[in-house]
Design a protein around this motif. Structure first.
Motif, PDB file in Angstrom:
ATOM      1  N   PRO A 197       0.807  -1.239   0.000  1.00  0.00           N
ATOM      2  CA  PRO A 197       0.000   0.000   0.000  1.00  0.00           C
ATOM      3  C   PRO A 197       0.836   1.284   0.000  1.00  0.00           C
ATOM      4  O   PRO A 197       0.459   2.251  -0.653  1.00  0.00           O
ATOM      5  N   SER A 198       1.962   1.284   0.665  1.00  0.00           N
ATOM      6  CA  SER A 198       2.776   2.510   0.690  1.00  0.00           C
ATOM      7  C   SER A 198       3.347   2.821  -0.689  1.00  0.00           C
ATOM      8  O   SER A 198       3.538   3.979  -1.058  1.00  0.00           O
ATOM      9  N   VAL A 199       3.666   1.765  -1.404  1.00  0.00           N
ATOM     10  CA  VAL A 199       4.191   1.943  -2.760  1.00  0.00           C
ATOM     11  C   VAL A 199       3.086   2.488  -3.664  1.00  0.00           C
ATOM     12  O   VAL A 199       3.289   3.452  -4.421  1.00  0.00           O
TER      13      VAL A 199
ATOM     14  N   GLN B 280       8.503   3.844  -7.130  1.00  0.00           N
ATOM     15  CA  GLN B 280       8.329   2.629  -6.332  1.00  0.00           C
ATOM     16  C   GLN B 280       9.581   2.298  -5.512  1.00  0.00           C
ATOM     17  O   GLN B 280       9.501   1.931  -4.344  1.00  0.00           O
ATOM     18  N   PHE B 281      10.741   2.419  -6.125  1.00  0.00           N
ATOM     19  CA  PHE B 281      11.962   2.105  -5.379  1.00  0.00           C
ATOM     20  C   PHE B 281      12.244   3.161  -4.300  1.00  0.00           C
ATOM     21  O   PHE B 281      12.824   2.857  -3.269  1.00  0.00           O
TER      22      PHE B 281
ATOM     23  N   GLU C 264      13.496   4.441   0.838  1.00  0.00           N
ATOM     24  CA  GLU C 264      13.874   5.641   1.587  1.00  0.00           C
ATOM     25  C   GLU C 264      13.729   5.453   3.093  1.00  0.00           C
ATOM     26  O   GLU C 264      14.437   6.080   3.869  1.00  0.00           O
ATOM     27  N   ASP C 265      12.841   4.550   3.502  1.00  0.00           N
ATOM     28  CA  ASP C 265      12.696   4.346   4.954  1.00  0.00           C
ATOM     29  C   ASP C 265      12.856   2.876   5.350  1.00  0.00           C
ATOM     30  O   ASP C 265      12.377   2.453   6.397  1.00  0.00           O
ATOM     31  N   GLY C 266      13.453   2.095   4.497  1.00  0.00           N
ATOM     32  CA  GLY C 266      13.702   0.710   4.889  1.00  0.00           C
ATOM     33  C   GLY C 266      12.504  -0.216   4.762  1.00  0.00           C
ATOM     34  O   GLY C 266      12.526  -1.357   5.231  1.00  0.00           O
TER      35      GLY C 266
ATOM     36  N   GLY D 293      11.810  -4.322   5.890  1.00  0.00           N
ATOM     37  CA  GLY D 293      10.765  -4.653   6.860  1.00  0.00           C
ATOM     38  C   GLY D 293       9.774  -5.669   6.303  1.00  0.00           C
ATOM     39  O   GLY D 293       9.433  -6.658   6.963  1.00  0.00           O
ATOM     40  N   ILE D 294       9.335  -5.453   5.085  1.00  0.00           N
ATOM     41  CA  ILE D 294       8.330  -6.375   4.529  1.00  0.00           C
ATOM     42  C   ILE D 294       8.958  -7.709   4.178  1.00  0.00           C
ATOM     43  O   ILE D 294       8.294  -8.740   4.222  1.00  0.00           O
TER      44      ILE D 294
END
Lengths: 350, 350, 350, 350
Positions: free
Chosen positions: A14-16, A246-247, A252-254, A258-259
């Motif tokens: 979702p963040s992407v 997307q990248f 930018e925040d790791g 995490g995923i």
């Protein structure tokens, strides 16, 4: 049907996706010359510990492999790969289509060793007829491998040493790199990979992006005019920004790491349940792909509710299959699968 | 130094050369459209038992293989070959250079079986991911094989049957075909080969010609526009007549078969001496290539007088080597070699 | 029928053939590693004025062109040629078959100029979208051209200068080089060509040999591993000696130049008769190819006795055709042709 | 900076993006075998008026062109294109990279005619040396062309007739097809295109999608095993659903045509202003690309506020440039541009 058959069953994290939505109407130059690509490349270079790298964003893994390998080799040179390597088995002859043989090395765990590479090279140069034989020039490895296993720092450095000694390129296919870099037992990171390899790619398609692979090239010969070759092979995305955005979201925040760690945790739950139920495995893997050997009756039952990948027959009534988790895998689904495995294996229902 | 290291150490059989001399100043059209080529093709078609064939004359074997295979395959299709096949091992990636994978089948005797081909085909079509895998379409065999062994009529017919059943092409590399068709135990002839194969070539380079291979194509799809592809791949000889004249000399009176039989007889003398001296063989072969396993000390001694090909190490102090005879081999040289082998092996000199 | 349609209607010059006969039964190593090839290469290097060259012997011109060009270029690079160049027009897409575009430059006389090359290069680098365009890297010229014209020393040096300035390869196809180096008005020699070009070939097929081209490579990048690429493209002749022996015969005593001069003299006789008869020419050429424009009625008459090549229609009742002479052309045949031309044109018979 | 330099400066039309967001977490099979792709293909087939079609979704235009063309041609065959065609000029030699020549036809308006194709074919078959020449087999056209012009129904049918008469494939590159099908003067639709062409693609990248082209193949020979070739060339998107979802959004309610018409209207406003200001045009076009010839001083001024593409110099102080509109172009921006053009041209400011 809950899908564990691969790690690309959903869209993007979702963040992407949100980032794509937010930037949708902003006008940018095409073909990856936009600010998002530049920014994402800078972040990746930083993680790799060097400014002296080229980062190109491509759409998919086969495209990335064939573009890099065809750019690196002269006509008579070939790529060396584990027989189970993706370029050997699952790219419909993409590398050969660009004119180059893939020389297969036998491997039981999906990996190849420095010693095997040394032997391939020395056998070639010591053969008096070597001008009649495709010349091994590039060593292709995948990490994690197609069997979910990973290279240790020592193994990678040994490969790198032998490649440098003999003037061979070392290239890593990192379609699932995130899962490899965050799993138990891993001692690699992007800096070590950059030191050891001439080129490698950080997979996005299977790790949170809609699509996209970040190809990092260190070798200066390969780097020259590389964008021409991306274009020629059909891999230069008009709206290259989509890859950069997307990248950026992933790195930018790791988020990427995490995923990836999440997927490995989900896989560990499945692995634990399988182990507890007494299942054997085709191979022991610490990453998001698990290859248990299960009774065909159990598999049939599981197949009513869960999608998995058939891998190979183990014996007359057992098969090895693959369960994949991903950034998108929900803990409730994994627990449900674990319970059902336990039930089916333990309760004598089958 | 007497050369037994290969079967192309001399020029052409004197009758072939004489014919080239006799026709030298006659003017003809170029590119194989002369009367010699037409006549030679007619004789070959006659020997093959069919008018409905195309015969093309090319200069060399690798050229013939890459031209035929690239003409036969669509981009995603691959050739299936024994791992020891010439296209797999000794053509510097020529087939891959035209865009096609060579799928290697393990083989201990240089041959592949109908069952192995059936399995390759069925494994492919039964794999749900087969669109991601190069599609086996052409089965490449050599007769005699690179190890000097030959196919029986039954074996070839079985291969042909399975190829037809599954829509695969069967192609025979006959670089040394003469030696195969005239050896002890052979039950093939050109008519049977024509019935069984979609294409094959009759080797001249290793059997009496200065150079040249006669490619016989039965399949109509491959035949279409084939001369364009010969030209494109650099194989259309300007003075094509040279090929026609040579094949005429070889085939109009059976010279090809006579000189092939001679070479096999010469090889049998060597084989007999080796056997009598207690040597083992890498493989038992009835043709002009013999693969004895000899003590390295004996080989060193022999090497002072005779050229042979190193094949592989057998153990710490033995090696498998190849002795070749040809149309040009003199009986006195073979007897000399046989005597020296006997001497060195028997007399305790080493 | 007396053939003037091309310069490869016969076999080899008798001296060349004799040498093949004399050496026929001598045993040598294969694949061009024999003493004849080494000796012939040494003589050629000497004529070229440099030791620091590689000389490879290949069978034919298209094969030589495609091998050299594919060895020289990375995937995105292309060859630049006159639109009338052999690689553009008469090699069935051989260069493209190795993956590379042939960029055509318009040319009325078969030649290309330094200025045209400069423009191609600058247009490319100045185009902001140049990564989307095949990159000009190798300049292909033929001397004599396909239209029989030749480059002057000044023209060649200018081409060489611009190529060096921009990092382009300069490659000369010398299929008919002998005829060019011995014609009236020529001021080139092998030393100047070697100085100016990165690679070029000395044609044997059309100048006295049965077949064969001597490829001279000066550039060190192209030279690396070149024999692998010859093998891969099907051009490594098993009995490579045949090429060495022929080039030895052609070059050790200057035969090559003598027979080339003969052909030019024969062509001059035809040219003179045509000119005297008032014929126009498609182009003025000092070499063995003459391109007169003749009334179709005259051509029909001539065609009963002589073979020529149709080139193009000139108007409704005139055509441009090609008459070729060669080392093998007999003065009596040329005089007969000249007389018949004069007769037909002058006497009002047509 | 307001961008008129191309038609892919933004992301996707909001409705397309919304659909991607809505379906993001739904699990589907990979590689285009999901329900969205199936549904989108069905809608497109319906619009094309035939069930007997294959529809494949690919990511980009160059990829689509090289995949289709390499699937259609045997090695010796070539594509025929206007010299201004995208495959000739702006794909970095992508077609040649798959082994095939692109034969260029001169064209002043970006189109090729049935007569030109007829001539190419007849010239080829009538040339006695045609086996030495790449064989024209596929006719590539783009609609709209790279110059914004369109084919009429009559022109397309004539092309189709001549292609059928001679066994040539007709393939249309529809990168901007929407703009062509909705512009003033157009009399084509998808049904007619389907009748006339063997294959064509409907461009999404430049018409509302993030990326994606819908390739429609009618010819059964090309259709066979086509997915293998997409995979081999690196074009099989893992999350193929992304393409299906986007084409569903574009085609289920006619969005594709609506937004195309909008872009044409926006272009017409610019065209009108240019015309009123007395500008000439490189070519007259009814679609979203306009090619005015403007004073360099005006262009410099405009360039401070608007991005456009430089096309070519017209004379010493005038240049032809390209202004593009798209689905995303805002009327206010177009009006602003129109006003500024009027001002600069009329008011004597320059």
């Amino acid at each position: 049907m809950i899908r564990f058959n691969n790690d690309y069953s959903e869209g993007a994290h979702p963040s992407v996706l949100e980032r794509l939505v937010d930037t949708n109407m902003i006008q940018t130059p095409g073909y990856g010359e936009d600010e998002y690509c530049i920014l994402a490349a800078d972040i990746i270079k930083d993680l790799c510990g060097s400014e002296d790298l080229d980062v190109h964003f491509l759409v998919g893994g086969t495209q990335t492999n064939l573009t890099l390998i065809s750019a690196a080799l002269r006509p008579h040179q070939c790529a060396v790969s584990a027989a189970s390597g993706h370029i050997s088995t699952h790219e419909s002859g993409a590398i050969e289509s660009t004119g180059h043989k893939v020389m297969e090395l036998p491997s039981s765990d999906g990996k190849i060793t420095a010693e095997a590479v040394r032997k391939v090279h020395l056998d070639h140069v010591n053969d008096v007829t070597h001008e009649h034989i495709a010349q091994p020039k590039l060593v292709y490895i995948s990490n994690p491998t197609e069997l979910g296993t990973i290279y240790s720092k020592k193994e990678l450095q040994d490969l790198s040493d032998v490649c440098r000694e003999y003037g061979l390129y070392l290239y890593m296919d990192g379609a699932r790199l995130g899962y490899g870099l965050t799993c138990e037992g891993n001692d690699l990171d992007l800096k070590i990979i950059t030191e050891c390899c001439d080129a490698f790619y950080i997979g996005g398609t299977k790790v949170g992006a809609l699509f996209g692979e970040a190809l990092v090239i260190k070798d200066k010969v390969i780097r020259e005019d590389f964008r021409y070759i991306i274009k020629q092979k059909g891999g230069l995305l008009a709206k290259g920004r989509l890859l950069g955005v997307q990248f950026l979201a992933l790195f930018e925040d790791g988020l990427y790491f995490g995923i990836s760690a999440h997927a490995n945790r989900m896989a560990a739950i499945i692995k634990e349940a399988l182990t507890a139920a007494g299942c054997g495995f085709l191979i022991d893997t610490p990453t998001n792909q698990q290859f248990p050997i299960l009774p065909d009756e159990v598999l049939e039952k599981l197949g009513e509710k869960y999608a998995y990948s058939f891998w190979q027959k183990a014996d007359n009534n057992h098969s090895a299959v693959r369960f994949c988790t991903s950034w998108a895998t929900r803990e409730e689904d994994v627990k449900s699968l674990a319970n059902d495995i336990t039930d089916l294996m333990m309760s004598g229902k089958v």
